[in-house]
Design a protein around this motif. Structure first.
Motif, short mmCIF file in Angstrom:
data_model
loop_
_atom_site.label_atom_id
_atom_site.label_comp_id
_atom_site.label_asym_id
_atom_site.label_seq_id
_atom_site.Cartn_x
_atom_site.Cartn_y
_atom_site.Cartn_z
N GLN A 99 45.55 36.13 49.73
CA GLN A 99 44.89 35.81 49.07
C GLN A 99 43.24 36.44 48.92
OE1 GLN A 99 45.66 35.32 45.27
NE2 GLN A 99 43.16 35.95 45.23
N GLN A 108 47.06 43.23 44.55
CA GLN A 108 47.36 43.08 42.84
C GLN A 108 46.98 41.64 42.19
OE1 GLN A 108 51.90 42.37 42.50
NE2 GLN A 108 51.65 42.69 39.42
N THR A 111 39.84 36.34 47.56
CA THR A 111 38.72 35.58 46.12
C THR A 111 37.81 36.14 46.26
OG1 THR A 111 41.37 34.26 45.46
CG2 THR A 111 38.54 34.14 44.44
N PRO A 144 45.38 38.96 38.90
CA PRO A 144 46.23 38.76 38.22
C PRO A 144 46.57 39.15 36.58
CG PRO A 144 45.12 37.48 38.90
CD PRO A 144 44.60 38.34 39.83
N GLY A 145 47.74 39.75 36.08
CA GLY A 145 47.50 40.76 34.41
C GLY A 145 47.30 42.28 34.98
N ALA A 171 41.65 39.64 44.68
CA ALA A 171 43.69 39.99 44.58
C ALA A 171 44.76 39.50 45.21
CB ALA A 171 43.70 41.37 44.47
#
Length: 122
Positions: A117, A39, A119, A41-42, A92
């Motif tokens: 996380q 998932q 990145t 962000p947003g 995500a």
């Protein structure tokens, strides 16, 4: 009580690699399937890959085919997600999940880990 614990996330440059692990406990998983989801962000959570504990059949989202590999170590009750050629859009929170396998591999999961996380910097 099924427990799933993810590890292996972090920060990596575009083109790099990471391997995520998901340690499962609380029952035997012979008839289960393990999935990885993510998932950003947003955005909504999306399916990434899945593997059946018994037999090892694998399934992938089109966006990760050829770059990600899911595997399992039944003796350790651990599933891995090897991620190569990472892109910034792979950034995500990655979750592992499991359920009794009923023919569907990308939906209907009952048990979830806490997430890790990932990145990817450009």
């Amino acid at each position: 009580q099924v427990q799933l614990v993810e590890s292996g996330g972090g920060l990596v440059q575009a083109g790099g690699s990471l391997r995520l692990s998901c340690a499962a406990s609380g029952r035997t998983f012979d008839d289960y399937i393990m999935g990885w989801f993510r998932q950003a962000p947003g955005k909504e959570r999306e399916f990434v890959a899945a593997i059946r504990w018994s037999g090892g059949s694998t399934y992938y989202a089109d966006s990760v085919k050829g770059r990600f590999t899911i595997s399992r170590d039944n003796a350790k009750n651990t599933v891995y997600l090897q991620m190569n050629s990472l892109k910034p859009e792979d950034t995500a929170v990655y979750y592992c999940a499991t359920k009794y396998y009923s023919g569907r591999y990308s939906t209907g999961y009952d048990y979830w880990g806490q997430g890790t996380q990932v990145t990817v910097s450009s």
